[in-house]
Design a protein around this motif. Structure first.
Motif, PDB file in Angstrom:
ATOM      1  N   THR A   7      -3.646  -1.424   9.598  1.00 23.11           N
ATOM      2  CA  THR A   7      -4.705  -1.807  10.194  1.00 23.11           C
ATOM      3  C   THR A   7      -5.685  -1.832   9.168  1.00 23.11           C
ATOM      4  O   THR A   7      -7.006  -2.180   8.801  1.00 23.11           O
ATOM      5  N   LYS A   8      -5.342  -1.075   8.199  1.00 23.33           N
ATOM      6  CA  LYS A   8      -6.556  -0.676   6.935  1.00 23.33           C
ATOM      7  C   LYS A   8      -6.513  -2.329   6.172  1.00 23.33           C
ATOM      8  O   LYS A   8      -7.645  -2.526   5.211  1.00 23.33           O
ATOM      9  N   ASP A  22      -8.140  -6.157   7.179  1.00 24.00           N
ATOM     10  CA  ASP A  22      -9.590  -7.126   6.719  1.00 24.00           C
ATOM     11  C   ASP A  22      -8.894  -7.789   5.315  1.00 24.00           C
ATOM     12  O   ASP A  22      -9.871  -9.056   5.524  1.00 24.00           O
ATOM     13  N   THR A  52       0.720  -1.287  -0.191  1.00 27.82           N
ATOM     14  CA  THR A  52      -0.206  -0.007  -0.261  1.00 27.82           C
ATOM     15  C   THR A  52       0.843   1.318  -0.293  1.00 27.82           C
ATOM     16  O   THR A  52       2.189   0.841   0.168  1.00 27.82           O
ATOM     17  N   VAL A  69      -0.532   4.751   4.244  1.00 29.36           N
ATOM     18  CA  VAL A  69      -2.094   3.640   4.507  1.00 29.36           C
ATOM     19  C   VAL A  69      -1.207   3.316   5.992  1.00 29.36           C
ATOM     20  O   VAL A  69      -0.813   2.358   5.810  1.00 29.36           O
ATOM     21  N   SER A  92       0.631  -1.291  14.312  1.00 34.64           N
ATOM     22  CA  SER A  92      -0.562  -0.851  13.543  1.00 34.64           C
ATOM     23  C   SER A  92      -0.128   0.725  14.325  1.00 34.64           C
ATOM     24  O   SER A  92      -1.567   1.394  13.924  1.00 34.64           O
TER      25      SER A  92
END
Length: 53
Positions: A11-12, A15, A4, A8, A35
């Motif tokens: 933690t983003k 998921d 990323t 970013v 995090s």
């Protein structure tokens, strides 16, 4: 692994990584990441099992 932009937080991305691992039946028993600023919501959400697609 996921790449990323540097702005970013880890933690983003978590998921999406967990969803991909779950589809392959590869979810880890423990998952370590940096995090930066964990929140209570994040800790509670990460402890819940995710629904199967």
């Amino acid at each position: 692994m996921a790449t990323t932009a540097s702005t970013v937080p880890d933690t983003k991305a978590l998921d999406g990584i967990h969803q991909q691992l779950q589809r392959r039946d590869l979810l880890p028993d423990e998952h370590y990441l940096d995090s930066g600023y964990p929140s209570a919501d994040l800790i509670v959400a990460s402890a819940r099992p995710t629904a199967s697609p």
